[in-house]
Design a protein around this motif. Structure first.
Motif, PDB file in Angstrom:
ATOM      1  N   TYR A 143      26.311  40.047  41.271  1.00 11.41           N
ATOM      2  CA  TYR A 143      27.648  40.553  40.946  1.00 11.41           C
ATOM      3  C   TYR A 143      27.573  41.981  40.409  1.00 11.41           C
ATOM      4  O   TYR A 143      28.335  42.861  40.833  1.00 11.41           O
ATOM      5  CB  TYR A 143      28.338  39.640  39.928  1.00 11.41           C
ATOM      6  CG  TYR A 143      29.561  40.267  39.300  1.00 11.41           C
ATOM      7  CD1 TYR A 143      30.679  40.580  40.075  1.00 11.41           C
ATOM      8  CD2 TYR A 143      29.601  40.570  37.942  1.00 11.41           C
ATOM      9  CE1 TYR A 143      31.796  41.169  39.509  1.00 11.41           C
ATOM     10  CE2 TYR A 143      30.713  41.156  37.373  1.00 11.41           C
ATOM     11  CZ  TYR A 143      31.803  41.453  38.154  1.00 11.41           C
ATOM     12  OH  TYR A 143      32.914  42.045  37.597  1.00 11.41           O
ATOM     13  N   ILE A 188      38.883  37.219  43.497  1.00  7.82           N
ATOM     14  CA  ILE A 188      38.308  36.559  44.681  1.00  7.82           C
ATOM     15  C   ILE A 188      36.911  37.110  44.939  1.00  7.82           C
ATOM     16  O   ILE A 188      35.974  36.367  45.222  1.00  7.82           O
ATOM     17  CB  ILE A 188      39.229  36.746  45.909  1.00  7.82           C
ATOM     18  CG1 ILE A 188      40.528  35.951  45.719  1.00  7.82           C
ATOM     19  CG2 ILE A 188      38.518  36.328  47.198  1.00  7.82           C
ATOM     20  CD1 ILE A 188      41.615  36.288  46.726  1.00  7.82           C
ATOM     21  N   GLN A 189      36.765  38.423  44.832  1.00 11.89           N
ATOM     22  CA  GLN A 189      35.457  39.047  45.030  1.00 11.89           C
ATOM     23  C   GLN A 189      34.467  38.620  43.952  1.00 11.89           C
ATOM     24  O   GLN A 189      33.296  38.372  44.243  1.00 11.89           O
ATOM     25  CB  GLN A 189      35.590  40.570  45.044  1.00 11.89           C
ATOM     26  CG  GLN A 189      36.377  41.089  46.225  1.00 11.89           C
ATOM     27  CD  GLN A 189      36.578  42.593  46.163  1.00 11.89           C
ATOM     28  OE1 GLN A 189      36.792  43.166  45.098  1.00 11.89           O
ATOM     29  NE2 GLN A 189      36.503  43.232  47.315  1.00 11.89           N
ATOM     30  N   ARG A 218      29.346  32.764  43.098  1.00 13.49           N
ATOM     31  CA  ARG A 218      29.188  31.441  43.713  1.00 13.49           C
ATOM     32  C   ARG A 218      27.867  31.407  44.478  1.00 13.49           C
ATOM     33  O   ARG A 218      27.410  32.408  45.001  1.00 13.49           O
ATOM     34  CB  ARG A 218      30.344  31.200  44.696  1.00 13.49           C
ATOM     35  CG  ARG A 218      30.430  29.822  45.239  1.00 13.49           C
ATOM     36  CD  ARG A 218      31.620  29.640  46.186  1.00 13.49           C
ATOM     37  NE  ARG A 218      32.855  30.238  45.656  1.00 13.49           N
ATOM     38  CZ  ARG A 218      33.619  31.083  46.333  1.00 13.49           C
ATOM     39  NH1 ARG A 218      33.323  31.453  47.547  1.00 13.49           N
ATOM     40  NH2 ARG A 218      34.708  31.578  45.790  1.00 13.49           N
ATOM     41  N   ASP A 250      34.502  35.791  42.319  1.00 17.43           N
ATOM     42  CA  ASP A 250      34.136  34.407  42.637  1.00 17.43           C
ATOM     43  C   ASP A 250      33.110  34.343  43.772  1.00 17.43           C
ATOM     44  O   ASP A 250      32.169  33.561  43.704  1.00 17.43           O
ATOM     45  CB  ASP A 250      35.377  33.593  43.019  1.00 17.43           C
ATOM     46  CG  ASP A 250      36.288  33.330  41.823  1.00 17.43           C
ATOM     47  OD1 ASP A 250      35.820  33.416  40.672  1.00 17.43           O
ATOM     48  OD2 ASP A 250      37.481  33.049  42.057  1.00 17.43           O
ATOM     49  N   GLU A 251      33.289  35.180  44.781  1.00 15.03           N
ATOM     50  CA  GLU A 251      32.332  35.202  45.895  1.00 15.03           C
ATOM     51  C   GLU A 251      30.945  35.613  45.425  1.00 15.03           C
ATOM     52  O   GLU A 251      29.939  35.056  45.859  1.00 15.03           O
ATOM     53  CB  GLU A 251      32.816  36.159  46.989  1.00 15.03           C
ATOM     54  CG  GLU A 251      33.994  35.648  47.777  1.00 15.03           C
ATOM     55  CD  GLU A 251      34.563  36.683  48.739  1.00 15.03           C
ATOM     56  OE1 GLU A 251      34.016  37.811  48.828  1.00 15.03           O
ATOM     57  OE2 GLU A 251      35.576  36.377  49.393  1.00 15.03           O
ATOM     58  N   GLN A 252      30.873  36.595  44.531  1.00 17.40           N
ATOM     59  CA  GLN A 252      29.577  37.079  44.045  1.00 17.40           C
ATOM     60  C   GLN A 252      28.900  36.079  43.120  1.00 17.40           C
ATOM     61  O   GLN A 252      27.674  35.984  43.100  1.00 17.40           O
ATOM     62  CB  GLN A 252      29.743  38.420  43.324  1.00 17.40           C
ATOM     63  CG  GLN A 252      30.235  39.541  44.209  1.00 17.40           C
ATOM     64  CD  GLN A 252      29.334  39.805  45.394  1.00 17.40           C
ATOM     65  OE1 GLN A 252      28.118  39.868  45.259  1.00 17.40           O
ATOM     66  NE2 GLN A 252      29.921  39.940  46.563  1.00 17.40           N
TER      67      GLN A 252
END
Length: 193
Positions: free
Chosen positions: A87, A68-69, A75, A71-73
């Motif tokens: 990231y 999840i982390q 995106r 993906d957040e970085q």
């Protein structure tokens, strides 16, 4: 009752993660885990058949949260190269901090458990492949948006970058973290041309 069981199971994982991040898998005994979790030893076996099964669940939980982390970085609307650098800056920040909940369990447990426990090696392999796949997808986006050269195979480059940062994380445990991660970032910028 099922909700409470899920809560207790998660509590055991959360408490033990801090212990295992500090000491490693082999150095943390079952008695220490149940004491820290505040549960009877028999209750541990209600949630996990063995310490090995527990460690598999710990690793699966780690990877699900970490992805999840990632993906957040990765995106965002900015060029893919900038997202990749964000990231890896995130990696430097989390792995350079002295917070057990942010430490990479691949670095901590990889060498320790892979030779002894096939099931844990399998969880580590799946988790790391998922991380590399996300990095690779972002590299492909960068090749499409022009922020990265199209010369490199995205999957190979993603694997090289991931291995570079795993190595930097290991060296950061031995030497000065800032120096290790700064060198990794410099190499990353060269690779992401």
């Amino acid at each position: 009752m099922k909700k409470q069981a899920t809560h207790v199971r998660q509590h055991i994982i959360d408490v033990a993660r801090t212990l295992i991040t500090h000491k490693g898998y082999s150095a943390v005994g079952l008695a220490e885990i149940v004491k820290a979790a505040g549960i009877p030893k028999g209750s541990f076996y209600y949630y996990f058949q063995s310490k090995e099964e527990f460690a598999e669940a710990l690793l699966e939980h780690y990877f699900s949260n970490y992805l999840i982390q990632v993906d957040e970085q990765l995106r965002g609307a900015e060029p893919a190269r900038e997202r990749l650098l964000r990231y890896f800056a995130f990696w430097k920040t989390t792995q350079g901090a002295d917070l057990p909940e942010s430490k990479c369990l691949v670095v901590k447990l990889g060498a320790e458990v892979c030779d002894q426990y096939d099931s844990m090696r399998s969880v580590l392999a799946t988790g790391t492949l998922n991380i590399v796949a996300r990095i690779s997808a972002c590299i492909l986006q960068g090749q499409q948006d022009g922020s990265l050269s199209g010369e490199d195979d995205a999957e190979d480059l993603a694997e090289e970058l991931y291995q570079l940062w795993l190595g930097a994380s290991l060296m950061a445990k031995i030497h000065d973290p800032d120096t290790s991660f700064d060198k990794a970032m410099n190499a990353t910028k060269r690779l992401l041309r």
